[in-house]
Design a protein around this motif. Structure first.
Motif, PDB file in Angstrom:
ATOM      1  N   GLY A 273       0.598  -1.116   0.039  1.00  0.00           N
ATOM      2  CA  GLY A 273      -0.033  -0.052   0.000  1.00  0.00           C
ATOM      3  C   GLY A 273       0.984   1.343   0.010  1.00  0.00           C
ATOM      4  O   GLY A 273       0.411   2.455   0.444  1.00  0.00           O
ATOM      5  N   LYS A 274       2.145   1.235  -0.294  1.00  0.00           N
ATOM      6  CA  LYS A 274       2.768   2.301  -0.701  1.00  0.00           C
ATOM      7  C   LYS A 274       3.115   3.110   0.767  1.00  0.00           C
ATOM      8  O   LYS A 274       2.977   4.443   0.739  1.00  0.00           O
ATOM      9  CB  LYS A 274       2.478   3.273  -1.757  1.00  0.00           C
ATOM     10  N   PRO A 275       3.453   2.359   1.648  1.00  0.00           N
ATOM     11  CA  PRO A 275       3.890   3.154   2.975  1.00  0.00           C
ATOM     12  C   PRO A 275       5.061   4.003   3.019  1.00  0.00           C
ATOM     13  O   PRO A 275       5.456   4.739   3.751  1.00  0.00           O
ATOM     14  CB  PRO A 275       4.094   1.834   3.996  1.00  0.00           C
ATOM     15  N   LEU A 276       5.992   3.632   2.024  1.00  0.00           N
ATOM     16  CA  LEU A 276       7.340   4.365   2.006  1.00  0.00           C
ATOM     17  C   LEU A 276       7.571   5.200   0.829  1.00  0.00           C
ATOM     18  O   LEU A 276       6.806   4.947  -0.366  1.00  0.00           O
ATOM     19  CB  LEU A 276       8.428   3.202   2.056  1.00  0.00           C
ATOM     20  N   GLY A 277       8.244   6.262   1.137  1.00  0.00           N
ATOM     21  CA  GLY A 277       8.347   7.067  -0.246  1.00  0.00           C
ATOM     22  C   GLY A 277       9.607   7.024  -0.805  1.00  0.00           C
ATOM     23  O   GLY A 277      10.299   5.971  -0.356  1.00  0.00           O
ATOM     24  N   THR A 278       9.848   7.671  -1.963  1.00  0.00           N
ATOM     25  CA  THR A 278      10.972   7.245  -2.866  1.00  0.00           C
ATOM     26  C   THR A 278      12.228   7.380  -2.072  1.00  0.00           C
ATOM     27  O   THR A 278      13.125   6.637  -2.337  1.00  0.00           O
ATOM     28  CB  THR A 278      11.093   8.118  -3.868  1.00  0.00           C
TER      29      THR A 278
END
Lengths: 309, 340
Positions: free
Chosen positions: B225-230
């Motif tokens: 679920g895209k918890p981390l950023g680039t």
């Protein structure tokens, strides 16, 4: 003065004889033989004792001719699906003259190997004999049951089926060793001094279970031989501990199925002269774990790996 | 699992290795990859065996449907020849179940189970290769223990199988250690025709290149679920150096509890999962490699270590000959702190 001159002439004559006469002398020890070449071609085997050679002759190599025991390790054997290895002790001597007989061409072939090369060839012949004998014994053997362990029994030293294996090996080596200039000493037995079985193969069997299966398969075996076989399987030193019992002469000790010591009075019913380790100081009958092979990486090892381009 | 947009691996995943493998499969050549523990070979086997993203036509062209990659896992071997043949047969049957089946041969009855299992395997391989004109590359995954234990006659059966199907049968072997060192007990090098099949084709399976590492991180991030950023993903990539399992371990740890310190190396080195994985990597090396690795980490290497250092560079663990650098600063810190 005249006497002085005579003595001087005699000494000069001896010195001249040594340097000018066309031969040389060499003393060869009892255990060695010389391979003598004349003008670049094989001429004869010489020794032991005082050997006279012309100045046209050279000693191309020496070899050891002693009849003595050697240990030879052979791994990668296979019988009835069981992988194993042996270290065999056998007596042989190198005697190209005897093995070549009247065939000078054969003798010329046999003298080309040095001691190291010949030992390797002997190892090859022993492997060939073991592989052929293991196949034959494996086919002859009738296991008493379906358990995988019954297939292990023919490789266990001391059991009758294993004696058959060694007899076949002896017969084959008596024929094949002369082809490489060696002669098996058949007055001495071929003895298994080391047995290599994977721990995983034996690990699931307790010593009691091994003993039970052995007794089922070989009901006529003496208790001592049975326990010796169990010890061999479990990795206990093949040598037998000897103890001296006061006022009762010698006895021998084996480890029983519970791991305790059993004493057999009057020595080993199997000839201890057949066991070269009996000549060595007595060792404690303690199970020796098979040491893990030391894994070192040589330059050749490291050069094997390539990078994907 | 959440349906992600980014596939687990891209079309150019391990491009060099896949090219090599597919060329070998087409020509019936066997090869071996030696890779450290956790280096992501499961994606390779997954791609070759199942091809969930339908990449194979790109690599195999019109031969895609006639080249098959059955996989066996050496870790599940029961240490018997019979067990091995049954594994191979089961894998082959599963991979080729869509093809016509061989007729049963009633003329021959094998008495021993291991001979029967081998006979069944041979029958199926010969049927597929000779009658159906298929090509097979058996993937022998985690083959270390099998090479180590043998026995040699069992291993030689691989050569016998291949000899009857030259050009159509080959093997792709994955190990963590050098195969001939594993098989030293039965002198694999010099004694084994099976080893000769791939002895000139033993390659280091290195770590992920940037693209593959970033693809994996993106896939994991999307799946969670895209918890981390680039920025976080970039840091994880630099911490793990392209080691697939370390990537997964550190990603999961970060996702569970983002580090509150800027000393990411020290933070993650304290985590048991990270230490366990580093330990696995170290223990998977040869003892000689381990010793040199520990000396290099402590800057105590000697001139005698150079050959092994070059070897570790080939394996992708070290880089930069001028000032040696480990693939992962976390692994380097682990080595420095390692006491055995």
């Amino acid at each position: 003065m005249d006497i002085f001159l005579v003595v001087l002439f005699v000494i000069a004559g001896i010195i001249a004889a040594v340097y000018l006469l066309p031969w040389q002398m060499q003393v060869v020890p009892e255990e060695e033989r010389l391979v003598v070449y004349r003008l670049g071609r094989f001429n004869r085997i010489a020794g032991p004792g005082l050997v006279r050679m012309s100045k046209l002759e050279t000693v191309h190599r020496t070899f050891n001719a002693v009849d003595k025991p050697r240990n030879i390790r052979i791994d990668g054997l296979f019988m009835r699906g069981v992988p194993f290895g042996y270290t065999l002790n056998l007596w042989y001597r190198v005697d190209p003259v005897a093995t070549a007989g009247d065939d000078p061409a054969q003798l010329t072939q046999l003298i080309h190997f040095d001691d190291k090369e010949r030992d390797k060839l002997v190892g090859t012949k022993v492997r060939e004999a073991l592989v052929a004998s293991a196949t034959q014994v494996g086919n002859e053997y009738k296991p008493a049951g379906d358990a995988y362990f019954y297939n292990v029994l023919p490789i266990v030293p001391g059991l009758p089926i294993n004696d058959r294996l060694l007899t076949l090996v002896r017969e084959k080596l008596a024929q094949t060793l002369p082809t490489i200039g060696a002669i098996l000493n058949q007055a001495q037995p071929i003895t298994i001094v080391g047995l290599n079985i994977s721990d995983d193969l034996i690990g699931s069997f307790s010593r009691e279970r091994i003993t039970t299966l052995l007794r089922e398969q070989f009901p006529g075996l003496s208790e001592e031989v049975t326990l010796e076989a169990v010890g061999a399987i479990a990795g206990i030193d093949m040598g037998r501990t000897r103890i001296s019992v006061e006022n009762s002469g010698n006895a021998s000790v084996a480890i029983d199925e519970q791991g305790g010591a059993r004493i057999f009075m009057g020595g080993n019913p199997r000839s201890t002269a057949a066991n070269p380790t009996a000549a060595q100081p007595a060792k404690p009958a303690v199970a020796q774990p098979t040491p893990a092979p030391v894994e070192t990486l040589s330059s050749a090892d490291l050069g094997v790996l390539k990078r994907v381009k | 699992m959440t349906n992600t947009i980014t596939p687990r691996y891209g079309l150019t995943y391990r491009q060099s290795e896949i090219t090599l493998i597919c060329e070998a499969a087409k020509s019936g050549q066997s090869l071996c990859f030696v890779g450290i523990a956790g280096t992501g070979k499961s994606n390779i086997t997954n791609f070759l065996h199942s091809d969930p993203y339908n990449y194979k036509p790109h690599w195999l062209g019109k031969e895609t449907g006639t080249i098959h990659f059955p996989v066996i896992d050496g870790n599940t071997w029961d240490q018997t020849p019979e067990g091995l043949w049954k594994q191979l047969l089961a894998a082959l049957t599963e991979t080729t179940q869509h093809l016509p089946q061989p007729p049963a041969d009633a003329k021959i009855t094998q008495l021993y189970q291991d001979q029967k299992a081998l006979s069944d395997l041979k029958a199926r391989v010969n049927w597929l290769c000779q009658e159906q004109k298929q090509q097979i590359m058996f993937i022998l995954d985690d083959f270390d223990r099998i090479l180590q234990l043998g026995p040699l006659p069992m291993l030689e059966q691989f050569n016998a199988l291949r000899s009857e199907n030259r050009g159509r049968l080959s093997y792709l072997i994955f190990t963590k250690k050098l195969p001939h060192v594993l098989g030293r007990n039965h002198e694999l090098k010099g004694n084994s025709k099976f080893y000769d099949l791939f002895s000139n084709h033993i390659y280091a399976l290195g770590l992920y290149e940037h693209e593959d590492a970033r693809q994996m991180l993106t896939y994991l991030n999307e799946g969670a679920g895209k918890p981390l950023g680039t920025r976080d993903l970039t840091i994880i990539e630099s911490l793990t150096g392209g080691h697939a399992r370390l990537i997964k371990v550190i990603f999961e740890l970060w996702r569970g509890a983002p580090p509150e310190t800027a000393d990411f190396v020290a933070y993650f080195l304290e985590k048991n999962d990270v230490r366990d994985e580093c330990q696995r990597i170290l223990r998977g090396l040869h003892p000689g490699e381990q010793e040199v690795a520990l000396r290099v980490a402590r800057e105590e290497e000697t001139a005698d270590d150079q050959e092994v250092i070059d070897h570790l560079m080939r394996r992708g663990l070290l880089s930069n000959p001028g000032k040696l650098e480990w693939f992962s600063p976390v692994f380097a810190a682990f080595l420095r702190s390692y006491t055995g």
